[in-house]
Design a protein around this motif. Sequence first.
Motif, PDB file in Angstrom:
ATOM      1  N   LYS A  38      18.660 -29.452 -19.764  1.00  0.00           N
ATOM      2  CA  LYS A  38      19.376 -30.144 -18.763  1.00  0.00           C
ATOM      3  C   LYS A  38      20.391 -29.368 -18.216  1.00  0.00           C
ATOM      4  O   LYS A  38      21.403 -29.090 -19.216  1.00  0.00           O
ATOM      5  CB  LYS A  38      19.696 -31.346 -19.023  1.00  0.00           C
ATOM      6  CG  LYS A  38      20.275 -32.148 -17.925  1.00  0.00           C
ATOM      7  CD  LYS A  38      19.228 -32.343 -16.763  1.00  0.00           C
ATOM      8  CE  LYS A  38      20.041 -33.209 -15.566  1.00  0.00           C
ATOM      9  NZ  LYS A  38      18.796 -33.177 -14.584  1.00  0.00           N
ATOM     10  N   GLY A  78      13.500 -41.278 -18.872  1.00  0.00           N
ATOM     11  CA  GLY A  78      13.209 -40.986 -17.595  1.00  0.00           C
ATOM     12  C   GLY A  78      14.584 -41.259 -16.506  1.00  0.00           C
ATOM     13  O   GLY A  78      14.051 -41.494 -15.282  1.00  0.00           O
ATOM     14  N   ARG A  81      16.234 -36.355 -14.552  1.00  0.00           N
ATOM     15  CA  ARG A  81      14.956 -35.074 -14.842  1.00  0.00           C
ATOM     16  C   ARG A  81      15.313 -33.879 -15.497  1.00  0.00           C
ATOM     17  O   ARG A  81      16.395 -33.375 -15.273  1.00  0.00           O
ATOM     18  CB  ARG A  81      14.632 -35.000 -13.100  1.00  0.00           C
ATOM     19  CG  ARG A  81      13.365 -34.227 -13.047  1.00  0.00           C
ATOM     20  CD  ARG A  81      13.102 -34.109 -11.539  1.00  0.00           C
ATOM     21  NE  ARG A  81      12.366 -35.261 -11.040  1.00  0.00           N
ATOM     22  CZ  ARG A  81      10.978 -35.401 -10.900  1.00  0.00           C
ATOM     23  NH1 ARG A  81      10.491 -34.272 -11.340  1.00  0.00           N
ATOM     24  NH2 ARG A  81      10.457 -36.322 -10.441  1.00  0.00           N
ATOM     25  N   VAL A  95       8.470 -37.016 -17.379  1.00  0.00           N
ATOM     26  CA  VAL A  95       8.731 -37.007 -16.030  1.00  0.00           C
ATOM     27  C   VAL A  95       7.580 -37.858 -15.214  1.00  0.00           C
ATOM     28  O   VAL A  95       8.061 -38.339 -14.274  1.00  0.00           O
ATOM     29  CB  VAL A  95       8.665 -35.510 -15.867  1.00  0.00           C
ATOM     30  CG1 VAL A  95       8.851 -35.467 -14.250  1.00  0.00           C
ATOM     31  CG2 VAL A  95       9.582 -34.814 -16.331  1.00  0.00           C
TER      32      VAL A  95
ATOM     33  N   GLU B 373      18.964 -42.028  -9.494  1.00  0.00           N
ATOM     34  CA  GLU B 373      18.250 -40.788 -10.403  1.00  0.00           C
ATOM     35  C   GLU B 373      19.361 -39.918 -11.012  1.00  0.00           C
ATOM     36  O   GLU B 373      20.321 -39.844 -10.512  1.00  0.00           O
ATOM     37  CB  GLU B 373      17.314 -40.012  -9.542  1.00  0.00           C
ATOM     38  CG  GLU B 373      15.932 -40.993  -9.737  1.00  0.00           C
ATOM     39  CD  GLU B 373      14.887 -40.706  -8.432  1.00  0.00           C
ATOM     40  OE1 GLU B 373      15.260 -39.628  -7.724  1.00  0.00           O
ATOM     41  OE2 GLU B 373      14.137 -41.428  -8.232  1.00  0.00           O
TER      42      GLU B 373
END
Lengths: 335, 373
Positions: A38, A78, A81, A95, B373
Amino acid sequence: MTFDGLRQAPSVKRQASNVTWGSSTVNDYAVEVFNLIKKFGDFTAVNGVTFNIRRGEIFGFLGPNGAGKTTTIRMLLGLLRPTGGQATVLGYDIVHQAEEIRKHIGYMSQRFSLYQDLTVSENLDFYGRTYGVRGGRLQERKRFVIEMAGLQGRERELTRNLSGGWKQRLALGAAILHEPEMLFLDEPTAGVDPISRRAFWDLLYRLAEDGTTIFVTTHYMDEAEHCQDLAFIHNGRIIAQGSPEEIKLHKMQGQVLEIDCTQPDVAITVLRQMGLFDEVALYGALIHVVAEGIAEHKPSIAQALAEVGVQVRAMDIIAPSLEDVFIANVRNNAD
Amino acid sequence: MIARTLTIARKELLHIVRDRRTLAVMFFLPVMQLFLMGYAATTDIEHLRTAVLDADRTPQSRELIEAYRASNYFDIVGYVENEETLARMVDDGEVRAGLLIPTGYGEDVAAGRTADVAFVIDGSDPNVANTVYAASQQVGQAQGIRFIERRLGVKAEDMPGVEVHPRVWYNPAMKSANFMIPGLIAMVLFTLTIMLTALAIVREREQGTIEQLMVTPIRPIELIVGKVIPYVFVAFFDVLEVLAIGVFWFGVPIHGSLSLLLLLAALFLMTSLGIGIFVSSVANTQQEAMLVVWLMLLPSIFLAGFFFPIEAMPGFLQALSYLVPLRYMLVIIRGIILKGVGLEVLATQVVALVIFGAVIMVFAATRFRKRLE
């Protein structure tokens, strides 16, 4: 560790295992992570980590603040991403099948995240219902959780009025109300008193015995000893993994000499000036000195300390603690 | 899906019930605003405090003073001896107007000459000054006509002339309350829902509970809808509350269809809820949310023509006002309540609100999801 799980289709939904510790097979993994990455802009928070978690085990994820623990958890759930790599949780791809994962896991975030202005009972009702637990089963599970957390008689109390240990056990209760196959706990015991920490770990043992897989991050080394499997993460990389025993046995270069002496602050300066050791660190009032073949250095250490008037009460070679191993590995990793 | 949404709504309701202060704000703020607008923000001028400097002291001068008093516009609250005292009283705000009758007024009137008087007006507030200006002249002219009638021994009605019969439509008594209160309903819908939704969502972010929610099977859309439902009810309750007080206390008549009003209010809610959700996706803390809300509200309120007519604004502000959704709701609500018009007249506004509502909602919901997100 191998990554046998990759060969399995991620969509295959597997049964919760009720196997006890140690008897689970290599193929029976609850979590499989391969080269997970990440990046946040130029900053790489998680730099290609790979690890597996067997079903029904307590897996400890250790590392200092900012090492990438929370980022890893958030990817597995989750919430983030990944920039690269693959991972499955309970056989679901992180994912593409995050929604499926969320139905089957429980999560306790770093911050206490129940509603302070709701009562104990209302919080449990709410989290139960979000997972579709309702009616008689909800009542039954609530009774179980309240009993487990020792919150009998406090059902109608506002959550904000509970003390830290209770809040933490209530948060755990809310996370297991829907009987998840797996629990993710992010620094669950941060800021909780030692007795409550102890009680909390007892609860985790009970859950693991009933077959729940537990992923727990912590920076308390004593807690790490309670885990069946560990991964040390530092600067986004895993620098050691295995059971506590394995890690202490194989991941430690050199032996640890523990010195009990007067004026430890003076002693530490002198020992560092000798320049012979990989590590000289203070543990409470004791000094740990790490080096290959440390036994040979004992006379010279005694002499050096005597010269500055430090009296040595005891000087013994001890088994390394996880903390010793961790510090040693961090240093090796930095080299 | 519905069950989870209702679970969120039920939890939100508990938050509302637990938080006495917010509860008070929700139900009393609109009432307070209503009474403030109904009474304090009135531009109706009556019983203006007036001082008189009567240097003449004749029956004629007393007759003029009496004519002013009888007009109901002016309350004669004091007599002064000189101009300095009058000036001081206006300065102090003790009186808002002053009538100055010079010596020789009675003599001039008796002799059939044009008699002069002076009328001082505190022009600080131009709205008030305009009304007072007109009223002061009106009373003087009426007095003049009376002199002519007496002198010629005729009645004014018997003389040739043009008499204008003004017919004030929609608000014949020209009460400001009738104009202000419908507008206030739109305001309450707008401000309260934006603020409440924004704060309710940001609070979850601030307390870190939103992360916990995101790992449950709850979907973002369920979260938004569930959180907003209780506030929709609060908004409608407030609308009915303000409407009821407006009708029964301030006597505002509802000329149009109440059900159409509520239906279009619901349509307007789309826009304000959307803005609230948008704000929540921009702000990290409740303070930030409040600030953003105020930054959006103030221009909206002025540009929408809540206080001042849009027609009186400079051209570019008028153009800008088309981008303010509140503008359309104000036309709708004033149209229905005051004019009794229906969809056939309000179609343009309704279409505008549909477009604004849809665009803002979709935009806000997308941003909200992205933000998670």
